[in-house]
Design an enzyme around this catalytic site. Structure first.
Site: not given
Length: 580
Positions: A233, A295
């Site tokens: 993330d 990401e």
């Protein structure tokens, strides 16, 4: 930072094919994630096994046969599932605020439930990926509680602490991505701490070797338990400027979100970030067949994200970028993003594509009005699943699920955005996180408890848009996805491994491109116009012996010449052997 060297093979529209080890028969053997289709599950919203109204791990396990199973001829046919966070958390950001990396949150079940999910998934040839949230923790994590207690604590510098400026001013001008200042005052320490996101999500200090060691131990813990990879993330914001310099402001910046008014030179995409990821990748390489996805943050461009493969391709296996995802539904714009990715993906590396995820509106809602919804869903599926790269589906995408835009205010769960009087009201992401629609019955089949207080309301269209109904309808969106997935897996190496080449230089009404592998060519045609359209090509093809693999207006296995016209909103997938 060393730039990307683009080989001569990448300067044309013909994409380069990665080189991989060969097996005993001399065939290339790409890693599993290059030929796989990934499926993102938002665990809170997928399936409720215990009747409490909230999705859980056991619910996912109960539905694995839907995702992939030799025993279920109606399975979707994906190859891996990616779980949004299931670690212990106060759920102020629905799991993206971890309070214990070594445990499963009780809302999802137990470590035993997780082990059972891993075993059941592997029995069905399904890989399991976890979300790894390591830019920040929850403010309720023991690490932060210790760090915030006083300046002499052994973990005093595990987070980013700064003294106040003159007259109590903020340490610098950095702002939170969720809105408002990125600094929050701590009375116990008489200092500010930094948070790139919500104030309940303090950022870890990755310059501290003890922090790195602690996170590396977490990674090994889950890899040792059979996890097949991680999606990192916010993987481009780990490192921050050591001097905490102010970000320069954009000239005449007037964006509604203050975050967009700055050039983020000092709080993201720093060179040190790549060393952090490189060290994580070294751990993965010890474990062999595991994938590291990242990401690369929502406002990083393709050119930035290409760097995240690593100069020696020793960082991410698959960087997630958002330019293609946020493209308007227009063939020229979409092809521009595809070609950019083809040009900038390093030789030997592999792209990835997605249309939806848990943070953004679903594509059928983003592109609403562009076409008949069913036709749009088919065209989007055809595009996503025939590009060169690893496709990622978001739960319910295969059904044609859309945003739930009528959730009552008292039922909203997404409360991470800071309330700033100078900003417009925060935009909730709850509309893309509503329960999976399994049946036309009670709670759309998400929970079998009539009295369950569902974590979010079911979208009102569930009566027609659900797994059971669409399995019974050969013309449904679900059947189209299943057909495409089966073709990819069993009928075409070109779609799994081949190069990509456009047949139209500047498309305006339709896309036409080929995927090529050895002697196989697959031709993809997508008409964006709601009228009959001449199928003009800038690159000629031989006009005989195309076999229909899948089409919206013709039957599979028909033999066609290269089409000269396309029907309104037609999609067509053709195959031939022996070259183009």
């Amino acid at each position: 930072m060393t730039g990307i060297i683009i080989s001569s093979d990448h300067r044309s529209s013909q994409s380069a094919t990665p080189t991989h080890p060969v097996n005993s028969t001399g065939q290339a053997t790409p890693p599993w994630w290059e030929t796989a289709v990934l499926y993102q599950i938002y665990p809170l919203a997928f399936a409720d096994s215990n009747g409490d109204g909230t999705g859980d791990l056991a619910g996912i396990t109960q539905h694995l046969d839907y995702l992939n199973s030799d025993a279920n001829p109606d399975c979707l046919g994906v190859d891996a599932i990616w779980l949004s966070p299931v670690n212990r958390s106060p759920m102020q950001d629905n799991g993206y605020d971890v309070s214990d990396y070594y445990d499963i949150d009780p809302v999802f079940g137990t470590m035993g439930d997780f082990a059972a999910l891993i075993e059941a998934a592997h029995d069905r040839q399904l890989k399991v990926l976890m979300d790894l949230v390591i830019n920040h923790t929850s403010s309720q994590h023991d690490w932060f509680i210790e760090s915030a207690s006083n300046r002499e604590n052994p973990k005093h510098d595990w987070y980013l602490w700064r003294d106040a400026g003159p007259n109590g001013a903020l340490p610098n001008n950095w702002v939170s991505y969720f809105g408002g200042p990125a600094w929050t005052w701590c009375e116990a320490r008489q200092q500010y701490y930094y948070h790139a996101f919500n104030q309940n999500q303090p950022d870890l200090n990755w310059r501290n070797p003890a922090v790195r060691d602690a996170i590396h131990a977490v990674v090994r813990f889950w890899l040792d338990r059979g996890v097949d990879g991680f999606r990192l993330d916010a993987s481009s914001v780990y490192a921050k400027d050591a001097q905490f310099r102010n970000n320069p402001l954009k000239l005449h910046a007037r964006h509604q979100n203050a975050y967009d008014n700055q050039y983020h030179l000092y709080d993201k995409d720093l060179p040190e970030n790549h060393q952090i990821i490189r060290e994580l990748r070294q751990i993965f390489d010890e474990y062999g067949d595991r994938v590291l996805i990242g990401e690369t943050f929502i406002d990083s461009g393709v050119h930035d994200s290409a760097l995240f493969y690593g100069v020696q391709q020793d960082e991410l296996h698959l960087p997630f970028t958002f330019e293609f995802t946020f493209s308007p539904w227009f063939p020229g714009y979409l092809q521009r993003e595809i070609q950019k990715k083809e040009l900038l993906t390093p030789q030997g590396a592999w792209p990835t594509y997605f249309l939806d995820n848990h943070d953004i509106p679903r594509h059928l809602s983003r592109w609403a009005g562009a076409a008949d919804p069913i036709a749009l869903a088919r065209a989007a599926a055809m595009l996503l699943l025939t590009l060169r790269g690893t496709p990622v589906l978001y739960y319910g995408q295969e059904l044609g699920m859309v945003d739930h835009d009528r959730i009552p205010a008292d039922r909203l769960r997404d409360a991470v955005f800071a309330i700033d009087p100078d900003q417009p009201p925060p935009v909730t992401r709850d509309g893309v996180r509503t329960p999976m629609q399994w049946t036309a019955g009670l709670h759309a089949g998400f929970s079998d408890n009539p009295a369950a207080d569902l974590w979010l309301p079911v979208n009102e269209n569930y009566v027609g848009v659900n797994v059971a109904t669409e399995l019974a309808d050969r013309d449904s969106v679900l059947h189209f996805y299943r057909s495409l997935l089966q073709i990819r897996k069993h009928q075409s190496k070109a779609l799994r491994m081949g190069s990509w080449r456009t047949l139209i230089h500047y498309p305006d009404t339709h896309l036409a491109y080929v995927r090529e592998w050895e002697d196989e060519t697959v031709l993809v045609l997508i008409n964006f116009a709601d009228r009959v359209q001449d199928c003009a090509l800038d690159v000629p093809l031989e006009s005989d012996d195309w076999t229909v693999l899948l089409g919206s207006h013709v039957a599979a296995r028909e033999i066609l010449a290269t089409p000269t016209v396309l029907q309104p909103l037609e999609v067509l997938l053709l195959q031939r052997f022996g070259g183009t």
